[in-house]
Design an enzyme around this catalytic site. Sequence first.
Site, PDB file in Angstrom:
ATOM      1  N   LYS A 116       0.792  -1.161   0.002  1.00  0.00           N
ATOM      2  CA  LYS A 116       0.039   0.027  -0.088  1.00  0.00           C
ATOM      3  C   LYS A 116       0.765   1.396  -0.062  1.00  0.00           C
ATOM      4  O   LYS A 116       0.386   2.255  -0.440  1.00  0.00           O
ATOM      5  CB  LYS A 116      -0.942   0.021   1.264  1.00  0.00           C
ATOM      6  CG  LYS A 116      -1.912  -1.060   1.141  1.00  0.00           C
ATOM      7  CD  LYS A 116      -2.570  -1.536  -0.004  1.00  0.00           C
ATOM      8  CE  LYS A 116      -2.850  -2.816  -0.209  1.00  0.00           C
ATOM      9  NZ  LYS A 116      -3.166  -3.190  -1.541  1.00  0.00           N
ATOM     10  N   GLU A 200      -2.377   7.648   8.283  1.00  0.00           N
ATOM     11  CA  GLU A 200      -3.171   8.405   7.139  1.00  0.00           C
ATOM     12  C   GLU A 200      -4.010   9.366   8.004  1.00  0.00           C
ATOM     13  O   GLU A 200      -4.362   9.023   9.060  1.00  0.00           O
ATOM     14  CB  GLU A 200      -3.934   7.775   6.157  1.00  0.00           C
ATOM     15  CG  GLU A 200      -3.338   7.219   5.091  1.00  0.00           C
ATOM     16  CD  GLU A 200      -4.249   6.350   4.155  1.00  0.00           C
ATOM     17  OE1 GLU A 200      -5.419   6.495   4.241  1.00  0.00           O
ATOM     18  OE2 GLU A 200      -3.730   5.697   3.027  1.00  0.00           O
ATOM     19  N   HIS A 235     -16.103  -4.518   5.704  1.00  0.00           N
ATOM     20  CA  HIS A 235     -15.038  -4.514   4.438  1.00  0.00           C
ATOM     21  C   HIS A 235     -15.427  -5.492   3.654  1.00  0.00           C
ATOM     22  O   HIS A 235     -14.734  -5.704   2.918  1.00  0.00           O
ATOM     23  CB  HIS A 235     -13.733  -4.432   5.079  1.00  0.00           C
ATOM     24  CG  HIS A 235     -13.318  -3.668   6.052  1.00  0.00           C
ATOM     25  ND1 HIS A 235     -13.573  -2.108   5.792  1.00  0.00           N
ATOM     26  CD2 HIS A 235     -12.730  -3.762   7.473  1.00  0.00           C
ATOM     27  CE1 HIS A 235     -13.019  -1.761   6.719  1.00  0.00           C
ATOM     28  NE2 HIS A 235     -12.602  -2.412   7.838  1.00  0.00           N
ATOM     29  N   ARG A 294      -7.038  -6.990 -10.334  1.00  0.00           N
ATOM     30  CA  ARG A 294      -7.836  -7.971 -10.795  1.00  0.00           C
ATOM     31  C   ARG A 294      -8.963  -7.670 -11.460  1.00  0.00           C
ATOM     32  O   ARG A 294      -9.650  -6.520 -11.295  1.00  0.00           O
ATOM     33  CB  ARG A 294      -7.947  -9.147  -9.617  1.00  0.00           C
ATOM     34  CG  ARG A 294      -8.707  -8.316  -8.545  1.00  0.00           C
ATOM     35  CD  ARG A 294      -9.367  -9.272  -7.459  1.00  0.00           C
ATOM     36  NE  ARG A 294     -10.425  -8.386  -6.772  1.00  0.00           N
ATOM     37  CZ  ARG A 294     -10.251  -7.702  -5.547  1.00  0.00           C
ATOM     38  NH1 ARG A 294      -8.711  -7.582  -5.406  1.00  0.00           N
ATOM     39  NH2 ARG A 294     -11.122  -6.870  -5.061  1.00  0.00           N
TER      40      ARG A 294
HETATM   41  C1  MV4 Z   1      -9.664   4.929   5.110  1.00  0.00           C
HETATM   42  C2  MV4 Z   1     -11.132   5.528   5.653  1.00  0.00           C
HETATM   43  C3  MV4 Z   1     -10.917   6.595   6.138  1.00  0.00           C
HETATM   44  N1  MV4 Z   1      -9.875   7.479   5.949  1.00  0.00           N
HETATM   45  N2  MV4 Z   1      -8.615   5.739   5.193  1.00  0.00           N
HETATM   46  C4  MV4 Z   1     -11.219   0.358   4.565  1.00  0.00           C
HETATM   47  C5  MV4 Z   1     -10.525  -0.767   4.033  1.00  0.00           C
HETATM   48  C6  MV4 Z   1      -9.192  -0.285   3.068  1.00  0.00           C
HETATM   49  N3  MV4 Z   1      -9.298  -0.548   1.943  1.00  0.00           N
HETATM   50  C7  MV4 Z   1      -9.211   1.296   3.411  1.00  0.00           C
HETATM   51  N4  MV4 Z   1     -10.470   1.617   4.295  1.00  0.00           N
HETATM   52  C8  MV4 Z   1     -10.550   2.911   4.851  1.00  0.00           C
HETATM   53  N5  MV4 Z   1      -9.663   3.743   4.630  1.00  0.00           N
HETATM   54  C9  MV4 Z   1      -8.632   7.045   5.553  1.00  0.00           C
HETATM   55  N6  MV4 Z   1      -7.472   7.586   5.642  1.00  0.00           N
HETATM   56  C10 MV4 Z   1     -12.070   4.558   5.882  1.00  0.00           C
HETATM   57  C11 MV4 Z   1     -11.880   3.470   5.253  1.00  0.00           C
HETATM   58  C12 MV4 Z   1     -13.182   2.546   5.457  1.00  0.00           C
HETATM   59  C13 MV4 Z   1     -13.543   1.871   4.448  1.00  0.00           C
HETATM   60  C14 MV4 Z   1     -13.273   2.275   3.087  1.00  0.00           C
HETATM   61  C15 MV4 Z   1     -13.907   1.661   1.996  1.00  0.00           C
HETATM   62  C16 MV4 Z   1     -14.963   0.970   2.114  1.00  0.00           C
HETATM   63  C17 MV4 Z   1     -15.595   0.893   3.462  1.00  0.00           C
HETATM   64  C18 MV4 Z   1     -14.906   1.505   4.613  1.00  0.00           C
HETATM   65  C19 MV4 Z   1     -15.473   1.373   5.747  1.00  0.00           C
HETATM   66  C20 MV4 Z   1     -14.641   1.580   7.005  1.00  0.00           C
HETATM   67  C21 MV4 Z   1     -13.670   2.106   6.826  1.00  0.00           C
END
Ligand code: MV4
Length: 499
Positions: A116, A200, A235, A294
Site C-alpha cells: 500500500k 493517514e 469491509h 484483478r
Molecule cells: C480509510 C478510511 C478513512 N480514512 N482511510 C477500509 C479498507 C481499506 N481498503 C481502506 N479503508 C478505509 N480507509 C482513511 N484515511 C475509511 C476506510 C473504510 C472503508 C473504506 C472503504 C469501504 C468501506 C470502509 C469502511 C470503513 C472504513
Amino acid sequence: MFRKVLVANRGEIAVRIVRALREAGVLSVAVYSEADRASLAVLMADEAAYLGTAPASESYLRVDKIVEAAQRHGAEAIHPGYGFLSENAAFAESCEAAGIVFIGPPAAAIRQMGSKTAARTLAIAAGAPVVPGTESAIDNLANAKETARVLGYPVLLKASAGGGGKGMRRVDREADLEAAIRDASSEALRAFQNGEVYLEKLILEPRHIEIQVLGDRHGHMIHLGERECSIQRRHQKVIEECPSPVMAEHPELRQRMGEAALRIARAANYHNAGTMEFLVDRDRNFYFLEMNTRLQVEHPVTELVAGLDLVQWQLRIAAGEPLTVRQEDVRWSGSAIEGRIYAEDPDHQFLPSPGRITRLSEPAGPGVRLDSGVYEGWTVPLDYDPLLAKLAVWAPSRDAAIERMKRALAEYTIAGIRTNRAFFGEIMDDAEFRAGRLSTAFLDEFFARRKAVEPALEAEAVAALAAVVAQRKANSAPSTAPTSPTSQWLQTGRETLLR
Ligand code: MV4
C-alpha cells in the site's frame, strides 16, 4: 485467441468466465476441490481437473497443482478470477515460467500494488491525489507523533502490506498512539507476515468509489467510469452501483477521477483490467486508496452501464489483441445496481449458512442479470466465501433500477439455507438509500434505523401469520371461492418463510 483456457477459481466467477470462453469459441477447463466435484462451473465447462481436498490451501491456492493441470489439459492460458491466486505475483510468474499466459496484469504491477505504501508513492509520483499521510512505514514513535500532529487527529494506522481493513486502527489522541501502533503492527504481522504500519489522516464518513480501467499490451488504456461501493459490512461489499449517485449531480467528477486512475495505471505499466479505489469526502475531494489488480466481483454493473464485456476484453488483451475501444467511444447509459446474495443469516449476525439448496427459483425478465454459481440440489460448502450469486439489474434511471431490483428479489426463491435476500428489499425501500445519501457508515446507520421500527415489524409478522392460518382454513374447506394463481404462489412462499 487462445484455443483452451483453465479457470483457476470456483463459484459464480468460474461460471462467468466459462460463459465468456464459450462465447469466444475457446475451450474451458474448470478446476475443483473435493467439495466442488458437482459444482455448476464443473458441469458447464468443457473439461475439469481435480485439485485436492476442500481446504483452499490444498486446492484453489495450490500453484503447483493448477499449473500442472493447465499443462496436462493443454491450456495456453489461466484466468485467475478474483480472490485465491488472482493477486499473487508469484503465481503470475509461475504461469509465465511454464509458458502459460496469466490473464491479468504483469507480475511486477501486482507486486507493486500489493504494497500500500509503494502504491501511494507511485500515485504521488503520477500526480494523483492520495490521503494525506506518510509514504513509508513508521519506524519510531517520536516521528509518528510529529506526523500525526501535523496531519491532525483523528488519524488512521494502516498495514503497509494490508488492504481490506485488516491491521487498521483509528487513533483519536496522541496518548493512544503508542499502543495503537503496537496493536496494528502485531495484527498486520499475523495477517500479512509483515508488521509495517503507516499513518493517514482519517477521512470521516467517506464514500467508497472505484474506477475501472482497461489497458492493452500496446500502451492503450481507457477508464470505464466508477462504481459506488459504499454499502459494506465489515469491509465486505453488499451493494454496488453505477453511476454513483454523486456523479448525477457532479458529472465532471467522473472525468477527473477517471483521469487520475489512468495516470496511476500508466505509471505502473499496467495492462488488462484493474480498479483504483478512492475515498470521496463530503466536499467531493477524492483520494486514491489502493489498486486492485484483478477482475472485481462487482464488474457487472460497469458492463451493464458501459455496454462492454470486461472478461472478453481480458481474454483478447491477454492474447495480445489491441483494445479497439477509444476513451471517446465509451458512453454510460442508464443505471445498474448489484446485490451480493450470500448464504448467511441476517437475523443472526450474518453467520454463514451452508447446506443443501432444496428449492431454487431464479429471477429473470427485462433488465435482470443473475451471475450465480449454484443450482437446486447443490450443497453450499462451508469451506469458502459464502457468495452464492450476484443479482444485477439495469434500468434507464436509478429509481427504475431500484424498482426493478425489488421486482427481481421478489421473484427469487432460495430455500434450504438462509440468505441475505430479504435484507436487500429493505435497503431498496430505505429513504436514505433512495435519496442516494451513501457513505461507508450507511449500513451501521441503516441497522440503527431498523432497530427503532422492529416492534412494529413483529406486529406485522403476527398479522401475516394470522392471514396464512385463515387462508389455509379457507383452502381446506370445499369452497368455490376463486383463488388466483398469484395468491396460491405467494402463499407457498409465505409458508416457506413461516416454517
Ligand atoms: C480509510 C478510511 C478513512 N480514512 N482511510 C477500509 C479498507 C481499506 N481498503 C481502506 N479503508 C478505509 N480507509 C482513511 N484515511 C475509511 C476506510 C473504510 C472503508 C473504506 C472503504 C469501504 C468501506 C470502509 C469502511 C470503513 C472504513
